[in-house]
Structure formats: structure tokens, C-alpha cells
Write a protein that holds these residues in place. Sequence first.
Motif, PDB file in Angstrom:
ATOM      1  N   GLN A 119      -5.921  -2.684  17.761  1.00  8.96           N
ATOM      2  CA  GLN A 119      -5.097  -2.024  16.758  1.00  8.96           C
ATOM      3  C   GLN A 119      -3.981  -2.924  16.249  1.00  8.96           C
ATOM      4  OE1 GLN A 119      -5.924   1.089  15.529  1.00  8.96           O
ATOM      5  NE2 GLN A 119      -4.466   0.543  13.943  1.00  8.96           N
ATOM      6  N   ASP A 120      -3.417  -3.765  17.119  1.00 10.22           N
ATOM      7  CA  ASP A 120      -2.358  -4.680  16.670  1.00 10.22           C
ATOM      8  C   ASP A 120      -2.875  -5.611  15.578  1.00 10.22           C
ATOM      9  OD1 ASP A 120      -0.564  -3.572  18.428  1.00 10.22           O
ATOM     10  OD2 ASP A 120      -0.791  -5.150  19.947  1.00 10.22           O
ATOM     11  N   TRP A 121      -4.080  -6.115  15.764  1.00  7.90           N
ATOM     12  CA  TRP A 121      -4.691  -6.987  14.752  1.00  7.90           C
ATOM     13  C   TRP A 121      -4.869  -6.225  13.442  1.00  7.90           C
ATOM     14  CZ3 TRP A 121      -9.109  -6.922  11.819  1.00  7.90           C
ATOM     15  CH2 TRP A 121      -9.450  -8.121  11.184  1.00  7.90           C
ATOM     16  N   MET A 122      -5.376  -4.999  13.555  1.00  9.29           N
ATOM     17  CA  MET A 122      -5.584  -4.171  12.359  1.00  9.29           C
ATOM     18  C   MET A 122      -4.258  -3.898  11.654  1.00  9.29           C
ATOM     19  SD  MET A 122      -8.557  -3.311  11.325  1.00  9.29           S
ATOM     20  CE  MET A 122      -8.015  -2.012  10.261  1.00  9.29           C
ATOM     21  N   ASP A 123      -3.232  -3.568  12.410  1.00  7.37           N
ATOM     22  CA  ASP A 123      -1.924  -3.299  11.811  1.00  7.37           C
ATOM     23  C   ASP A 123      -1.403  -4.521  11.069  1.00  7.37           C
ATOM     24  OD1 ASP A 123      -2.051  -0.751  12.868  1.00  7.37           O
ATOM     25  OD2 ASP A 123      -0.723  -1.206  14.559  1.00  7.37           O
ATOM     26  N   ASN A 124      -1.616  -5.704  11.640  1.00 12.68           N
ATOM     27  CA  ASN A 124      -1.181  -6.937  11.005  1.00 12.68           C
ATOM     28  C   ASN A 124      -1.928  -7.180   9.696  1.00 12.68           C
ATOM     29  OD1 ASN A 124       0.285  -9.386  10.803  1.00 12.68           O
ATOM     30  ND2 ASN A 124      -1.495 -10.483  11.584  1.00 12.68           N
ATOM     31  N   VAL A 125      -3.219  -6.942   9.703  1.00 18.71           N
ATOM     32  CA  VAL A 125      -4.019  -7.162   8.500  1.00 18.71           C
ATOM     33  C   VAL A 125      -3.683  -6.141   7.418  1.00 18.71           C
ATOM     34  CG1 VAL A 125      -6.374  -7.079   7.585  1.00 18.71           C
ATOM     35  CG2 VAL A 125      -5.907  -8.287   9.712  1.00 18.71           C
ATOM     36  N   THR A 126      -3.537  -4.906   7.791  1.00 17.55           N
ATOM     37  CA  THR A 126      -3.303  -3.860   6.790  1.00 17.55           C
ATOM     38  C   THR A 126      -1.859  -3.782   6.325  1.00 17.55           C
ATOM     39  OG1 THR A 126      -3.052  -2.198   8.530  1.00 17.55           O
ATOM     40  CG2 THR A 126      -5.250  -2.456   7.563  1.00 17.55           C
ATOM     41  N   SER A 127      -0.951  -4.479   7.011  1.00 16.06           N
ATOM     42  CA  SER A 127       0.452  -4.447   6.605  1.00 16.06           C
ATOM     43  C   SER A 127       0.704  -5.231   5.318  1.00 16.06           C
ATOM     44  CB  SER A 127       1.334  -5.027   7.714  1.00 16.06           C
ATOM     45  OG  SER A 127       1.194  -6.440   7.767  1.00 16.06           O
ATOM     46  N   GLY A 128      -0.176  -6.179   5.022  1.00 15.57           N
ATOM     47  CA  GLY A 128       0.014  -7.018   3.849  1.00 15.57           C
ATOM     48  C   GLY A 128       0.752  -8.308   4.146  1.00 15.57           C
ATOM     49  N   ASP A 129       1.243  -8.476   5.379  1.00 13.75           N
ATOM     50  CA  ASP A 129       1.962  -9.699   5.737  1.00 13.75           C
ATOM     51  C   ASP A 129       1.102 -10.945   5.549  1.00 13.75           C
ATOM     52  OD1 ASP A 129       4.256  -8.328   6.290  1.00 13.75           O
ATOM     53  OD2 ASP A 129       3.968  -8.322   8.470  1.00 13.75           O
ATOM     54  N   GLN A 171      -1.105 -11.459   3.357  1.00 12.41           N
ATOM     55  CA  GLN A 171      -1.169 -11.776   1.922  1.00 12.41           C
ATOM     56  C   GLN A 171       0.063 -12.571   1.494  1.00 12.41           C
ATOM     57  OE1 GLN A 171      -3.847 -11.114   0.012  1.00 12.41           O
ATOM     58  NE2 GLN A 171      -2.901 -12.303  -1.603  1.00 12.41           N
ATOM     59  N   LYS A 172       1.219 -12.186   2.000  1.00 11.09           N
ATOM     60  CA  LYS A 172       2.450 -12.927   1.704  1.00 11.09           C
ATOM     61  C   LYS A 172       2.351 -14.348   2.237  1.00 11.09           C
ATOM     62  CE  LYS A 172       5.102  -8.691   2.023  1.00 11.09           C
ATOM     63  NZ  LYS A 172       5.919  -7.892   2.915  1.00 11.09           N
ATOM     64  N   TYR A 173       1.779 -14.505   3.429  1.00  6.87           N
ATOM     65  CA  TYR A 173       1.600 -15.833   4.015  1.00  6.87           C
ATOM     66  C   TYR A 173       0.746 -16.705   3.091  1.00  6.87           C
ATOM     67  CZ  TYR A 173      -0.536 -19.448   6.911  1.00  6.87           C
ATOM     68  OH  TYR A 173      -1.011 -20.637   7.389  1.00  6.87           O
ATOM     69  N   TYR A 174      -0.394 -16.199   2.640  1.00  6.17           N
ATOM     70  CA  TYR A 174      -1.275 -16.986   1.782  1.00  6.17           C
ATOM     71  C   TYR A 174      -0.648 -17.266   0.425  1.00  6.17           C
ATOM     72  CZ  TYR A 174      -5.026 -16.957   5.126  1.00  6.17           C
ATOM     73  OH  TYR A 174      -5.778 -17.178   6.254  1.00  6.17           O
ATOM     74  N   GLU A 175       0.054 -16.310  -0.112  1.00  8.93           N
ATOM     75  CA  GLU A 175       0.741 -16.546  -1.386  1.00  8.93           C
ATOM     76  C   GLU A 175       1.761 -17.670  -1.240  1.00  8.93           C
ATOM     77  OE1 GLU A 175       2.321 -12.731  -2.421  1.00  8.93           O
ATOM     78  OE2 GLU A 175       0.357 -11.948  -3.017  1.00  8.93           O
ATOM     79  N   ASN A 176       2.477 -17.693  -0.121  1.00  7.65           N
ATOM     80  CA  ASN A 176       3.463 -18.740   0.123  1.00  7.65           C
ATOM     81  C   ASN A 176       2.792 -20.096   0.358  1.00  7.65           C
ATOM     82  OD1 ASN A 176       6.139 -19.704   0.554  1.00  7.65           O
ATOM     83  ND2 ASN A 176       5.716 -19.723   2.746  1.00  7.65           N
ATOM     84  N   MET A 177       1.733 -20.109   1.163  1.00 10.00           N
ATOM     85  CA  MET A 177       1.058 -21.366   1.502  1.00 10.00           C
ATOM     86  C   MET A 177       0.352 -22.004   0.297  1.00 10.00           C
ATOM     87  SD  MET A 177       1.704 -22.179   4.591  1.00 10.00           S
ATOM     88  CE  MET A 177       0.503 -23.429   4.890  1.00 10.00           C
ATOM     89  N   TYR A 178      -0.169 -21.184  -0.609  1.00  7.17           N
ATOM     90  CA  TYR A 178      -0.987 -21.707  -1.706  1.00  7.17           C
ATOM     91  C   TYR A 178      -0.356 -21.529  -3.080  1.00  7.17           C
ATOM     92  CZ  TYR A 178      -4.430 -21.984   1.984  1.00  7.17           C
ATOM     93  OH  TYR A 178      -5.090 -22.288   3.147  1.00  7.17           O
ATOM     94  N   LYS A 179       0.926 -21.260  -3.126  1.00 14.68           N
ATOM     95  CA  LYS A 179       1.581 -20.989  -4.402  1.00 14.68           C
ATOM     96  C   LYS A 179       1.593 -22.198  -5.347  1.00 14.68           C
ATOM     97  CE  LYS A 179       6.144 -21.895  -2.550  1.00 14.68           C
ATOM     98  NZ  LYS A 179       7.342 -21.312  -2.013  1.00 14.68           N
TER      99      LYS A 179
END
Length: 73
Positions: A51-61, A63-71
Motif C-alpha cells: 500500500q505504501d508503494w501505491m500511495d506514493n504512485v497515486t499521490s502524484g509525487d 510526476q513532479k519528480y519526472y517533470e523536474n528531472m526532464y524539464k
Amino acid sequence: MDLITHVTDRLGHDARYAIDSRKLQKELGWEPSLQFEEGIEKTVKWYLENQDWMDNVTSGDYQKYYENMYKDR
């Protein structure tokens, strides 16, 4: 543990989503290691136990990481 709720499907959907693995078997020698029922049960169990993994994925965090890394690409 019965987590599946059966619903009335729209006509034709079963055929549309069916997978034909003959090409994988012919060209790559791949064969499924599990029957669908066992595989889906193991998959659902994994999600429930992680569930912790699922919560991390569904939180959208992530997506923010990838937007920052590949901006700058």
C-alpha cells in the motif's frame, strides 16, 4: 478473499481485450508461467500488501519528480 465484483459488460468487449500470445510464443519462445486466474490473484495480493508503494504512485509525487528531472529536455 473475494475482491472481484462482476458487472455486466458491453457487447464485444471480451473479444476486444483478449490477448493472443501465439506471436510471442512463435518468435520469442515465450510462454506464460501462470494461468490468468492465478496471475491476477497474485497481482492484486501484491498491491494490497504494498500500500505504501501505491500511495506514493497515486499521490502524484512521482510526476513532479519526472517533470523536474526532464524539464530541460
